[in-house]
Scaffold this active site. Sequence first.
Site, PDB file in Angstrom:
ATOM      1  N   LYS A  12       0.837  -1.210   0.000  1.00 45.35           N
ATOM      2  CA  LYS A  12       0.000   0.000   0.000  1.00 45.35           C
ATOM      3  C   LYS A  12       0.874   1.264   0.000  1.00 45.35           C
ATOM      4  O   LYS A  12       2.079   1.198   0.292  1.00 45.35           O
ATOM      5  CB  LYS A  12      -0.931  -0.039   1.214  1.00 45.35           C
ATOM      6  CG  LYS A  12      -1.992  -1.145   1.145  1.00 45.35           C
ATOM      7  CD  LYS A  12      -2.935  -1.056   2.342  1.00 45.35           C
ATOM      8  CE  LYS A  12      -4.067  -2.046   2.249  1.00 45.35           C
ATOM      9  NZ  LYS A  12      -5.018  -1.901   3.381  1.00 45.35           N
ATOM     10  N   TYR A  52     -12.079  -2.178  -3.921  1.00 42.62           N
ATOM     11  CA  TYR A  52     -12.664  -2.193  -2.575  1.00 42.62           C
ATOM     12  C   TYR A  52     -14.198  -2.158  -2.605  1.00 42.62           C
ATOM     13  O   TYR A  52     -14.820  -1.734  -1.633  1.00 42.62           O
ATOM     14  CB  TYR A  52     -12.108  -1.031  -1.756  1.00 42.62           C
ATOM     15  CG  TYR A  52     -10.731  -1.302  -1.185  1.00 42.62           C
ATOM     16  CD1 TYR A  52     -10.483  -2.442  -0.405  1.00 42.62           C
ATOM     17  CD2 TYR A  52      -9.675  -0.416  -1.390  1.00 42.62           C
ATOM     18  CE1 TYR A  52      -9.236  -2.690   0.125  1.00 42.62           C
ATOM     19  CE2 TYR A  52      -8.414  -0.659  -0.855  1.00 42.62           C
ATOM     20  CZ  TYR A  52      -8.210  -1.805  -0.098  1.00 42.62           C
ATOM     21  OH  TYR A  52      -6.965  -2.051   0.449  1.00 42.62           O
ATOM     22  N   PHE A  60     -15.930   4.237   6.152  1.00 43.73           N
ATOM     23  CA  PHE A  60     -14.514   4.520   5.866  1.00 43.73           C
ATOM     24  C   PHE A  60     -14.172   4.421   4.374  1.00 43.73           C
ATOM     25  O   PHE A  60     -13.016   4.608   3.991  1.00 43.73           O
ATOM     26  CB  PHE A  60     -13.602   3.592   6.690  1.00 43.73           C
ATOM     27  CG  PHE A  60     -13.813   2.114   6.442  1.00 43.73           C
ATOM     28  CD1 PHE A  60     -13.171   1.468   5.378  1.00 43.73           C
ATOM     29  CD2 PHE A  60     -14.630   1.359   7.277  1.00 43.73           C
ATOM     30  CE1 PHE A  60     -13.345   0.114   5.142  1.00 43.73           C
ATOM     31  CE2 PHE A  60     -14.825  -0.008   7.044  1.00 43.73           C
ATOM     32  CZ  PHE A  60     -14.172  -0.621   5.974  1.00 43.73           C
ATOM     33  N   ARG A  88      -2.114 -14.672   4.131  1.00 44.87           N
ATOM     34  CA  ARG A  88      -2.968 -13.966   5.114  1.00 44.87           C
ATOM     35  C   ARG A  88      -2.387 -14.120   6.518  1.00 44.87           C
ATOM     36  O   ARG A  88      -2.391 -13.181   7.301  1.00 44.87           O
ATOM     37  CB  ARG A  88      -4.405 -14.511   5.082  1.00 44.87           C
ATOM     38  CG  ARG A  88      -5.244 -14.027   3.940  1.00 44.87           C
ATOM     39  CD  ARG A  88      -5.437 -12.531   3.857  1.00 44.87           C
ATOM     40  NE  ARG A  88      -6.126 -11.902   4.953  1.00 44.87           N
ATOM     41  CZ  ARG A  88      -6.812 -10.751   4.858  1.00 44.87           C
ATOM     42  NH1 ARG A  88      -6.912 -10.103   3.703  1.00 44.87           N
ATOM     43  NH2 ARG A  88      -7.382 -10.225   5.910  1.00 44.87           N
ATOM     44  N   THR A  94      -6.239  -7.486  10.264  1.00 48.49           N
ATOM     45  CA  THR A  94      -6.505  -6.228   9.563  1.00 48.49           C
ATOM     46  C   THR A  94      -6.087  -5.024  10.419  1.00 48.49           C
ATOM     47  O   THR A  94      -5.468  -4.086   9.909  1.00 48.49           O
ATOM     48  CB  THR A  94      -8.009  -6.129   9.226  1.00 48.49           C
ATOM     49  OG1 THR A  94      -8.364  -7.267   8.422  1.00 48.49           O
ATOM     50  CG2 THR A  94      -8.333  -4.856   8.471  1.00 48.49           C
ATOM     51  N   ARG A 105       1.964  -6.708   9.349  1.00 52.37           N
ATOM     52  CA  ARG A 105       1.261  -5.596   9.998  1.00 52.37           C
ATOM     53  C   ARG A 105       1.685  -5.451  11.458  1.00 52.37           C
ATOM     54  O   ARG A 105       1.799  -4.335  11.971  1.00 52.37           O
ATOM     55  CB  ARG A 105      -0.249  -5.791   9.877  1.00 52.37           C
ATOM     56  CG  ARG A 105      -0.763  -5.552   8.445  1.00 52.37           C
ATOM     57  CD  ARG A 105      -2.160  -6.088   8.248  1.00 52.37           C
ATOM     58  NE  ARG A 105      -2.771  -5.657   6.987  1.00 52.37           N
ATOM     59  CZ  ARG A 105      -3.899  -6.158   6.508  1.00 52.37           C
ATOM     60  NH1 ARG A 105      -4.529  -7.129   7.164  1.00 52.37           N
ATOM     61  NH2 ARG A 105      -4.400  -5.716   5.373  1.00 52.37           N
ATOM     62  N   ASN A 115      -2.302   0.194   7.161  1.00 56.74           N
ATOM     63  CA  ASN A 115      -1.836  -1.143   7.561  1.00 56.74           C
ATOM     64  C   ASN A 115      -0.936  -1.827   6.522  1.00 56.74           C
ATOM     65  O   ASN A 115      -0.835  -3.040   6.456  1.00 56.74           O
ATOM     66  CB  ASN A 115      -3.011  -2.030   7.995  1.00 56.74           C
ATOM     67  CG  ASN A 115      -4.014  -2.271   6.898  1.00 56.74           C
ATOM     68  OD1 ASN A 115      -3.838  -1.808   5.765  1.00 56.74           O
ATOM     69  ND2 ASN A 115      -5.067  -3.010   7.201  1.00 56.74           N
ATOM     70  N   GLU A 131      -9.329 -10.274  -8.071  1.00 58.44           N
ATOM     71  CA  GLU A 131      -8.323  -9.242  -7.825  1.00 58.44           C
ATOM     72  C   GLU A 131      -7.152  -9.360  -8.801  1.00 58.44           C
ATOM     73  O   GLU A 131      -6.664  -8.352  -9.298  1.00 58.44           O
ATOM     74  CB  GLU A 131      -7.857  -9.301  -6.361  1.00 58.44           C
ATOM     75  CG  GLU A 131      -9.006  -8.955  -5.424  1.00 58.44           C
ATOM     76  CD  GLU A 131      -8.645  -8.948  -3.948  1.00 58.44           C
ATOM     77  OE1 GLU A 131      -7.445  -8.958  -3.616  1.00 58.44           O
ATOM     78  OE2 GLU A 131      -9.573  -8.924  -3.123  1.00 58.44           O
TER      79      GLU A 131
HETATM   80  P1  IDP Z   1      -8.128  -6.700   4.914  1.00 58.71           P
HETATM   81  O1  IDP Z   1      -7.318  -5.606   4.255  1.00 58.71           O
HETATM   82  O2  IDP Z   1      -7.422  -7.295   6.114  1.00 58.71           O
HETATM   83  O3  IDP Z   1      -8.623  -7.753   3.939  1.00 58.71           O
HETATM   84  P2  IDP Z   1     -10.813  -5.551   4.931  1.00 58.71           P
HETATM   85  O4  IDP Z   1     -11.857  -5.803   5.981  1.00 58.71           O
HETATM   86  O5  IDP Z   1     -11.050  -6.095   3.554  1.00 58.71           O
HETATM   87  O6  IDP Z   1      -9.425  -6.003   5.531  1.00 58.71           O
HETATM   88  O7  IDP Z   1     -10.683  -3.954   4.825  1.00 58.71           O
HETATM   89  C1  IDP Z   1      -9.973  -3.365   3.770  1.00 58.71           C
HETATM   90  C2  IDP Z   1      -9.141  -2.236   4.322  1.00 58.71           C
HETATM   91  O8  IDP Z   1     -10.011  -1.203   4.762  1.00 58.71           O
HETATM   92  C3  IDP Z   1      -8.308  -2.609   5.542  1.00 58.71           C
HETATM   93  O9  IDP Z   1      -7.059  -3.159   5.186  1.00 58.71           O
HETATM   94  C4  IDP Z   1      -8.176  -1.293   6.270  1.00 58.71           C
HETATM   95  O10 IDP Z   1      -7.073  -0.543   5.761  1.00 58.71           O
HETATM   96  C5  IDP Z   1      -9.463  -0.572   5.916  1.00 58.71           C
HETATM   97  N1  IDP Z   1     -10.436  -0.692   6.993  1.00 58.71           N
HETATM   98  C6  IDP Z   1     -11.132  -1.801   7.356  1.00 58.71           C
HETATM   99  N2  IDP Z   1     -11.966  -1.543   8.379  1.00 58.71           N
HETATM  100  C7  IDP Z   1     -11.799  -0.231   8.667  1.00 58.71           C
HETATM  101  C8  IDP Z   1     -12.396   0.656   9.644  1.00 58.71           C
HETATM  102  O11 IDP Z   1     -13.253   0.258  10.449  1.00 58.71           O
HETATM  103  N3  IDP Z   1     -11.941   1.947   9.627  1.00 58.71           N
HETATM  104  C9  IDP Z   1     -11.014   2.402   8.749  1.00 58.71           C
HETATM  105  N4  IDP Z   1     -10.435   1.616   7.824  1.00 58.71           N
HETATM  106  C10 IDP Z   1     -10.821   0.314   7.785  1.00 58.71           C
END
Ligand code: IDP
Length: 154
Positions: A12, A52, A60, A88, A94, A105, A115, A131
């Site tokens: 990222k 996304y 968010f 993973r 996350t 992370r 992250n 993807e």
């Molecule tokens: P992942 O990246 O571990 O697969 P996802 O739930 O798909 O997690 O979420 C995508 C990205 O969105 C996360 O990596 C994180 O950067 C962001 N994200 C997820 N939940 C939140 C939140 O509650 N607040 C702000 N950013 C979030």
Amino acid sequence: MSERERTFVMVKPDAFARGLAGEIISRFEERGLKLVGMKLEVLDREHAEEHYGEHEDKPFFDDLVDFITSGPVVPMVWEGEDATRQVRQMIGATDPAEAAPGTIRGDYALDLGRNVVHAADHEDEGANEREISLFFDDDELVEYDQHDASWLYE
Ligand code: IDP
């Protein structure tokens, strides 16, 4: 031996800006995964919103799209036995606050919205296909022999 899989991973913009792209790529190299696709690009909004898409109703979402389009990313495809689940595990939870030390992370990030790395969700069966095809044409994925495969797999 279980199946060799291809999985989508992306450094990222926060990690790229912090000079961590090489460190993150090294984690997967050193584990023994095979790199079959890699690019450096700045995503446009349309591409980011599609990537996304599952989060479009979340509060968010706009911040996430702003962030992921804010600088270079390194989309990659890594191949290996059980690769999706292994990757993973390597990236960790996350929320970096919940990510175990030793995970990417857990070692390099502090905040949910910064992250450092994305990887396809191993619980979402179509995620890799979706993807990978969003970021790579078939002819951008490289065919070659992994020279150390006989030392990595029984
Ligand atoms: P992942 O990246 O571990 O697969 P996802 O739930 O798909 O997690 O979420 C995508 C990205 O969105 C996360 O990596 C994180 O950067 C962001 N994200 C997820 N939940 C939140 C939140 O509650 N607040 C702000 N950013 C979030």
